[in-house]
Design an enzyme around this catalytic site. Structure first.
Site, PDB file in Angstrom:
ATOM      1  CG  PHE A 154      -2.660   0.929   1.775  1.00  0.00           C
ATOM      2  CD1 PHE A 154      -2.806   2.288   1.522  1.00  0.00           C
ATOM      3  CD2 PHE A 154      -1.385   0.393   1.716  1.00  0.00           C
ATOM      4  CE1 PHE A 154      -1.693   3.081   1.235  1.00  0.00           C
ATOM      5  CE2 PHE A 154      -0.269   1.186   1.422  1.00  0.00           C
ATOM      6  CZ  PHE A 154      -0.436   2.537   1.187  1.00  0.00           C
ATOM      7  CG  ASP A 156      -1.266  -6.790  -0.928  1.00  0.00           C
ATOM      8  OD1 ASP A 156      -0.271  -7.181  -0.288  1.00  0.00           O
ATOM      9  OD2 ASP A 156      -1.432  -5.598  -1.259  1.00  0.00           O
ATOM     10  CE  LYS A 177       3.702  -3.132   4.488  1.00  0.00           C
ATOM     11  NZ  LYS A 177       4.191  -1.774   4.434  1.00  0.00           N
TER      12      LYS A 177
HETATM   13  C1  LIG Z   1      -1.228  -4.698   1.966  1.00  0.00           C
HETATM   14  C2  LIG Z   1      -0.206  -3.781   1.379  1.00  0.00           C
HETATM   15  N1  LIG Z   1       0.027  -3.801   0.061  1.00  0.00           N
HETATM   16  C3  LIG Z   1       0.945  -3.004  -0.516  1.00  0.00           C
HETATM   17  C4  LIG Z   1       1.674  -2.098   0.226  1.00  0.00           C
HETATM   18  C5  LIG Z   1       2.673  -1.213  -0.447  1.00  0.00           C
HETATM   19  O1  LIG Z   1       3.966  -1.560  -0.105  1.00  0.00           O
HETATM   20  P1  LIG Z   1       5.172  -0.516  -0.337  1.00  0.00           P
HETATM   21  O2  LIG Z   1       4.983   0.603   0.620  1.00  0.00           O
HETATM   22  O3  LIG Z   1       6.423  -1.314  -0.056  1.00  0.00           O
HETATM   23  O4  LIG Z   1       5.087  -0.068  -1.763  1.00  0.00           O
HETATM   24  C6  LIG Z   1       1.446  -2.029   1.599  1.00  0.00           C
HETATM   25  C7  LIG Z   1       2.185  -1.048   2.433  1.00  0.00           C
HETATM   26  O5  LIG Z   1       1.800  -0.696   3.512  1.00  0.00           O
HETATM   27  C8  LIG Z   1       0.487  -2.884   2.193  1.00  0.00           C
HETATM   28  O6  LIG Z   1       0.240  -2.848   3.498  1.00  0.00           O
END
Ligand SMILES: Cc1ncc(COP(=O)(O)O)c(C=O)c1O
Length: 407
Positions: A145, A230, A259
């Site tokens: 994700f 990530d 976040k």
């Molecule tokens: C590992 C990871 N990458 C990217 C994102 C995407 O972040 P955003 O919702 O701020 O676009 C999330 C969101 O849950 C995430 O958990």
């Protein structure tokens, strides 16, 4: 904590009437928050064990973060990157130092930071590695994700996230998560990057086998491929270290952050990498109106200062042991498995007793907010300011709902 009946408040009905139904929220309408606690419109208090999917690592309205935001609100909030403002350099320097990298590039949401990492990796592939134009490949993991843009959902393996949003962006190769051999086989001369979550959050807080990331690092080095971590959900103290990948003793070429970088106040994201990688971008090639704005930098700078003390990482490591010990004791009592690190846990409950959604509804009735994922998994990620007693309270409620369900 006493159990209450959750009514469907008028605010929820109204929200349902006027918004697209792209979420299915629990029937709780929050009006205030402080530390690990939120209060609803009827004055009921809940322990927030979701913490904005780790965007609230420092708790609701952390005093230092609120002070930084207030001070900045009274000075200037937005300039655009057409000019430099006085919060920018300090934020970028301190974040680069926290990451141990030469450069950072601030954006707003996590998905934008992931998009940035993808664009930088491709450009690096063409300009530095010498991959033929248009042929760059990025390897990602099944169950990933990384956000919701059309490019990012192009390599999702979750049909809810992906179906009917095509045509999809090419150039991504999906391999099983945690499988070194599959990764080795997938690498070609056109591979520019391997993009992975150190722990897969949305997939259910999946921790890959020990040694996996050391193997990923070695393969990336061997084949001149960028290793991109990530850490949007796993990073910034959540697992007991600044970055979850530190548990593996590995340093990626690029960190992707978001976040908690915004302190639960504003969306702040960034990528961090050395000059040899991030230096491929030239003026006009990438950007964002709001990325690196003064308010974001003031709050993000304070986040970095909080993390630089190491206190939050230590709390997460110590209290995480308690959380995992308490949750582990529920295995066989309605809980099937517990995974995670630090103050982050994926709890699989017995699907014969409750769905994850039902469990979260019952927890909310008992004053604990959590979020289900993939059927029968509950994610627990309290703010890192949570106390040992609050952890006990929350786990006691989980134990109680499992007993109630017949465990
Ligand atoms: C590992 C990871 N990458 C990217 C994102 C995407 O972040 P955003 O919702 O701020 O676009 C999330 C969101 O849950 C995430 O958990």
């Amino acid at each position: 904590m006493t159990s209450v009946d959750l009514r469907t408040p008028a605010e929820l009905d109204e929200a349902e009437r006027y918004t697209a139904h792209n979420y299915h929220p629990l029937p709780v309408v929050i009006t205030e928050g402080e530390g690990a606690w939120v209060t609803d419109v009827d004055g009921r208090r809940y322990l927030d064990f979701l913490a904005g999917y780790s965007a609230l690592n420092f708790g609701h309205r952390h005093p230092g973060l609120i002070a930084a935001a207030h001070a900045q609100l009274d000075r200037i909030t937005l300039t655009s990157r057409a000019f430099v403002h006085d919060q920018f350099a300090e934020f970028c320097r301190s974040l680069a130092e926290l990451c141990g990298k030469d450069l950072v590039l601030p954006m707003n949401t996590g998905a934008e930071a992931v998009e940035t990492a993808i664009k930088v990796s491709r450009k690096w592939g063409y300009q530095v590695k010498g991959v033929p134009d248009g042929r760059a490949e990025i390897i990602v993991a099944a169950g990933n994700f990384h956000g919701r843009t059309t490019t990012i959902v192009s390599f999702s393996t979750d049909s809810d996230a992906k179906a009917d949003f095509g045509p999809y962006t090419p150039g991504f190769v999906v391999v099983p998560y945690g499988d070194e051999a599959a990764l080795r086989e997938a690498i070609t001369p056109h591979t520019v990057a391997v993009l992975l979550e150190p722990i897969q959050g949305e997939a259910g807080v999946l921790v890959p086998p020990t040694g996996y990331f050391a193997a990923v690092r070695a393969l990336c080095d061997e084949h001149n491929v960028l290793m991109v971590a990530d850490e949007i959900q796993s990073g910034l103290g959540r697992t007991g270290r600044t970055f979850a990948i530190e548990h593996e003793g590995v340093v990626p070429d690029m960190y992707v952050l978001g976040k908690a970088l915004g302190g639960g106040i504003v969306p702040v994201s960034a990528v961090a990498a050395d000059r040899a990688v991030l230096g491929v971008l030239k003026p006009g090639e990438h950007g964002s109106t709001f990325g690196g704005n003064p308010l974001a930098c003031a709050v993000g700078g304070e986040v970095v200062r909080l993390l630089a003390t190491g206190d939050f990482q230590r709390r997460s490591a110590e209290l995480g042991e308690r959380l995992h010990a308490r949750l582990g004791a529920l295995i066989g009592k309605g809980v099937v498995a517990v995974r995670g690190r630090g103050l982050w846990a994926g709890v699989d409950i017995d699907p014969a007793l409750l769905t994850g959604r039902q469990a979260c509804e019952r927890l909310a009735e008992r004053g604990v907010l959590a979020k289900d994922t993939h059927g029968s998994t509950i994610r627990l990620a309290p703010p890192l300011v949570v106390t040992a007693e609050e952890i006990d309270q929350a786990v006691d409620q989980l134990a109680a709902i499992m007993v109630e369900a017949g465990a």
